[in-house]
Design an enzyme around this catalytic site. Structure first.
Site, mmCIF file in Angstrom:
data_model
loop_
_atom_site.group_PDB
_atom_site.id
_atom_site.type_symbol
_atom_site.label_atom_id
_atom_site.label_comp_id
_atom_site.label_asym_id
_atom_site.label_seq_id
_atom_site.Cartn_x
_atom_site.Cartn_y
_atom_site.Cartn_z
ATOM 1 C CE LYS A 53 32.666 -27.339 -0.435
ATOM 2 N NZ LYS A 53 33.839 -27.989 0.163
ATOM 3 C CD GLN A 97 36.805 -27.014 2.430
ATOM 4 O OE1 GLN A 97 35.602 -27.134 2.242
ATOM 5 N NE2 GLN A 97 37.693 -27.085 1.434
ATOM 6 C CG ASP A 120 33.683 -33.779 0.208
ATOM 7 O OD1 ASP A 120 33.207 -33.207 -0.793
ATOM 8 O OD2 ASP A 120 34.329 -33.191 1.087
#
Ligand code: NAD
Length: 291
Positions: A53, A97, A120
């Site tokens: 990322k 994460q 997200d």
């Protein structure tokens, strides 16, 4: 003839589009969009995802920062960091994460992320907006699948789409998105308690597989001419490879691909689109507060 839904090529194209926009913004004297990531612990797969990322953010000209926290971080400390990121005006979007260490309540952490920075698309507010068809941040993997189908002009209206898997991050949102106006599929969602799975998957014009079991879907489960989207990612040992492993999906491509009209390869299918979707969401978050 089977054709590839080439995620790698599509992702490159979209990254170039994003990079162009960023170049125009910075040429106009504005700051670049900023994506941050929080990682707790040293799980190998999570570290690889975060590194990818970060790399992709730099490729499109974003500012990127990674907050690395130790495995022993408490839930309170993590929630404080999230509060800091929520309030930092220089950060447009951030991700935490997953998975988190067992002593931290994942949902509590997700709930603490500001919906405006939740690139997200995991917070209840964004999920609720998605289900209502309102403007929102769509979770990256389902968004990537939809982008791939759109960019390749796959016919979806009235098609029977079977989704295997009902997770909050893939199966459930992709089933919702593909049934909505615009895609207009008739969607059947299958899960671990589904009976006669093969009878259902064989009816699929579009089969989305997010089951998390290596090469689970075999040729006898797929209709001739189906579009097959393989979301699965698994590393298996392979001594012939320099790094000692190869990546396979949830679909047994050696026998399924020949039956498909379109299929996503693994690797190079859904994976690259997931990261690109995160970048698209970050640019969207940036524009909301800066343009
Ligand atoms: P998950 O484990 O959370 O969910 C798996 C789903 O499969 C569950 O809903 C379960 O009900 C269903 N299932 C299990 N056994 C079944 C059976 N026998 N029949 C029918 N359904 C069954 O997994 P997930 O997070 O949705 O991820 C799925 C896969 O996608 C994994 O391999 C994961 O690594 C991969 N993944 C890839 C990306 C990407 O960017 N390409 C992103 C997220 C996840």
């Amino acid at each position: 003839m089977t054709e590839l839904l080439d995620g790698k090529a599509t992702a490159l194209q979209i990254k170039e589009e994003i990079a162009n926009e960023v170049r125009q913004l910075t040429a106009a004297g504005k700051r670049a969009p900023h994506l941050a990531a929080v990682i707790v612990g040293t799980d190998g797969a999570s570290m690889t995802y975060v590194a990818n990322k970060e790399k992709s953010s730099h490729e499109v000209g974003f500012t990127s920062s990674v907050y690395r926290m130790s495995e022993s971080t408490t839930e309170k400390q993590l929630l404080e960091s999230i509060e800091f990121l929520n309030n930092d005006p220089d950060i447009d979007g951030f991700i935490v994460q997953l998975p988190l260490p067992k002593h931290i309540n994942e949902q509590k952490v997700i709930n603490a992320i500001s919906p405006d920075k939740d690139v997200d698309g995991f917070t209840p507010i964004n999920i609720g907006r998605m289900v209502l068809g309102e403007d929102c941040f769509v979770p990256a993997t389902p968004m990537g699948i939809c982008t791939l189908l759109q960019r390749y002009g796959i016919e979806t209206v009235g098609k029977h789409c079977v989704v295997i898997g009902r997770s909050n991050i893939v199966g459930t949102p992709v089933a919702n998105l593909l049934s909505r106006k615009g895609f207009d599929c008739t969607v059947t969602m299958c899960h671990s308690k589904t009976q006669n799975l093969k009878d259902i998957t064989r009816q699929a014009d579009i089969l989305v597989v997010a089951i998390g079991k290596p090469e689970f879907v075999t040729a006898d489960m797929v209709k001739e001419g189906a579009v097959v989207v393989d979301v699965g990612i698994h590393r298996v040992e392979d001594a012939t490879k320099k790094n000692g492993y190869r990546v396979i999906g949830d679909v047994k491509h050696s026998e399924v691909d020949a039956k498909c009209s379109w299929v996503t390869p693994v690797p190079g299918g859904v994976g690259p689109l997931t990261i690109v979707s995160l970048l698209q969401n970050t640019l969207k978050a940036y524009k909301k507060s800066n343009c």
